[in-house]
Design a protein around this motif. Structure first.
Motif, mmCIF file in Angstrom:
data_model
loop_
_atom_site.group_PDB
_atom_site.id
_atom_site.type_symbol
_atom_site.label_atom_id
_atom_site.label_comp_id
_atom_site.label_asym_id
_atom_site.label_seq_id
_atom_site.Cartn_x
_atom_site.Cartn_y
_atom_site.Cartn_z
ATOM 1 N N LYS A 98 70.715 146.110 71.702
ATOM 2 C CA LYS A 98 71.257 146.937 70.749
ATOM 3 C C LYS A 98 70.216 147.724 69.775
ATOM 4 C CE LYS A 98 74.713 147.432 67.003
ATOM 5 N NZ LYS A 98 75.511 146.525 66.304
ATOM 6 N N LEU A 103 72.316 150.185 74.305
ATOM 7 C CA LEU A 103 73.685 150.142 74.567
ATOM 8 C C LEU A 103 74.409 151.180 74.218
ATOM 9 C CD1 LEU A 103 74.347 146.339 73.230
ATOM 10 C CD2 LEU A 103 73.306 147.224 75.269
ATOM 11 N N GLN A 105 78.270 152.765 72.855
ATOM 12 C CA GLN A 105 79.420 152.385 72.121
ATOM 13 C C GLN A 105 80.585 152.807 72.745
ATOM 14 O OE1 GLN A 105 79.039 154.791 68.615
ATOM 15 N NE2 GLN A 105 80.145 153.030 67.011
ATOM 16 N N ASP A 120 81.912 143.331 68.339
ATOM 17 C CA ASP A 120 81.379 144.109 67.232
ATOM 18 C C ASP A 120 82.008 145.300 66.738
ATOM 19 O OD1 ASP A 120 78.893 145.591 66.244
ATOM 20 O OD2 ASP A 120 78.651 146.934 67.824
ATOM 21 N N TYR A 124 79.775 147.879 70.420
ATOM 22 C CA TYR A 124 78.666 147.624 71.323
ATOM 23 C C TYR A 124 78.663 146.559 71.994
ATOM 24 C CZ TYR A 124 76.206 151.738 68.764
ATOM 25 O OH TYR A 124 75.663 152.935 68.755
ATOM 26 N N TRP A 125 79.490 145.525 71.607
ATOM 27 C CA TRP A 125 79.511 144.214 72.381
ATOM 28 C C TRP A 125 80.958 143.462 72.379
ATOM 29 C CZ3 TRP A 125 80.367 140.151 69.184
ATOM 30 C CH2 TRP A 125 80.256 140.308 67.901
#
Length: 333
Positions: A98, A103, A105, A120, A124-125
């Motif tokens: 990131k 990455l 979104q 996140d 993002y995760w």
């Protein structure tokens, strides 16, 4: 006739623009083939993939890599990663990706039931399972010695444990680095290194893998091993005289996450993948293989709630190379 000709010509000229626009945005499908990297164990890789295929209709092409191997590959391939996404990767690596702007979104509506600490806020995760560091104790040897069960990280510094402790090497084991990082975060770096120096005086062996200490302790070669939860629980279920101890100070944990790469060839399919793994149905499948899952109310292989510290994966990621280098200089045997 001319008007019809120019109308057809105009359509033919404009139509490719729409195609190029769709291709450029890479949002034209939510199916197709999704390529992903994963550090999931071989025993769970296919069952989890098959569950996702059944739940989404996607075609999947996984490539299994260890966490470190995957990071080296991603760093070499950047910015055009050779996979659409990563499914099964410690959060610390995802945070490094990131930070490098690799990455995509995506705020998945399917993850609304999963607590905020496991995803996140920017999308993002997404964390779907986790495991933690722990202490393994051979209860048979402990009783023969007449010793009390260690209850804390500090207890491991007692001189009576000299030559009776085995732990993994953080240069080769994610479990070991988790332990070292946990100590640093509990006590601060200066006191943390002092702790590790004292612990080293009691350590008889540093193993390559994070699971090896549980096996060695279970076999009776050492009384105490620093390892991870499933390595202990699995052998305890097999009949080894083992007890799993969570230190009183708390322990660090690793959150396994899924992410989508910014330049994914099939972002629509990757988003469908992310949506599905936020479902209760998927977490019930994961629970057959993992210590803990993040969907509320789904019980996995570890049925108790360990005392976890507020583990800073961002700090661990940023300082990993430096900590490992220092550890090797001080303790490599």
């Amino acid at each position: 006739m001319k008007r019809h000709f120019f109308l057809v010509l105009t359509i033919l000229l404009i139509f490719p623009v729409f195609i190029l626009s769709a291709v450029g945005e890479k949002e034209e499908v939510s199916g197709g083939v999704v390529k992903y990297y994963s550090d999931n164990d071989e025993s769970e890789l296919d069952p989890l993939a098959n569950n996702i295929i059944k739940g989404t209709g996607l075609k999947l092409e996984p490539l299994r890599l260890s966490s470190g191997e995957a990071w080296a590959r991603v760093a070499a391939e950047a910015p055009n990663i050779g996979a659409d996404m990563h499914f099964g990767w410690p959060l610390s690596f995802a945070l490094m990706a990131k930070e490098k702007g690799l990455l995509m979104q995506y705020k998945s509506p399917a993850w609304k039931n999963i607590p905020a600490e496991y995803k996140d806020p920017e999308g993002y995760w997404y964390g779907w399972s986790y495991w933690f560091a722990c202490i393994a104790v051979n209860t048979k040897l402990l009783n023969e010695k007449g010793y009390e069960m260690p209850k804390s990280w500090q207890d491991l510094l007692d001189p009576k444990w000299k030559g009776e402790i085995v732990m993994p090497n953080p240069g080769t084991s994610g479990t070991a680095f988790l332990t070292v990082s946990t100590i640093m975060q509990l006590y601060g770096e200066e006191a943390g290194w002092d702790y590790l120096v004292k612990l080293d005086a009691n350590v008889a062996q540093y193993t390559k893998s994070g699971s090896a200490p549980a096996q060695l302790v279970g076999q009776g070669e050492y009384i105490i091993g620093i390892t991870w939860d499933q390595a202990v629980q699995k052998r305890k279920d097999e009949g080894y005289p083992l007890e799993l101890v969570i230190p009183e100070e708390g322990t660090g944990y690793v959150l396994d996450v899924a992410i989508i790469y910014k330049n994914a060839e099939n972002p629509g399919g990757a988003k469908k993948f992310i949506d599905y793994i936020g479902s209760k149905e998927f977490h019930e499948e994961v629970a057959k293989y993992r210590s803990k899952v993040t969907y509320p109310g789904v019980e996995a292989l570890v049925t108790f709630d360990p005392k976890l510290i507020d583990y800073d994966a961002q700090w661990a990621a940023a300082n990993r190379e430096r900590i490992m280098s220092n550890w090797k200089a001080k303790f490599a045997k």
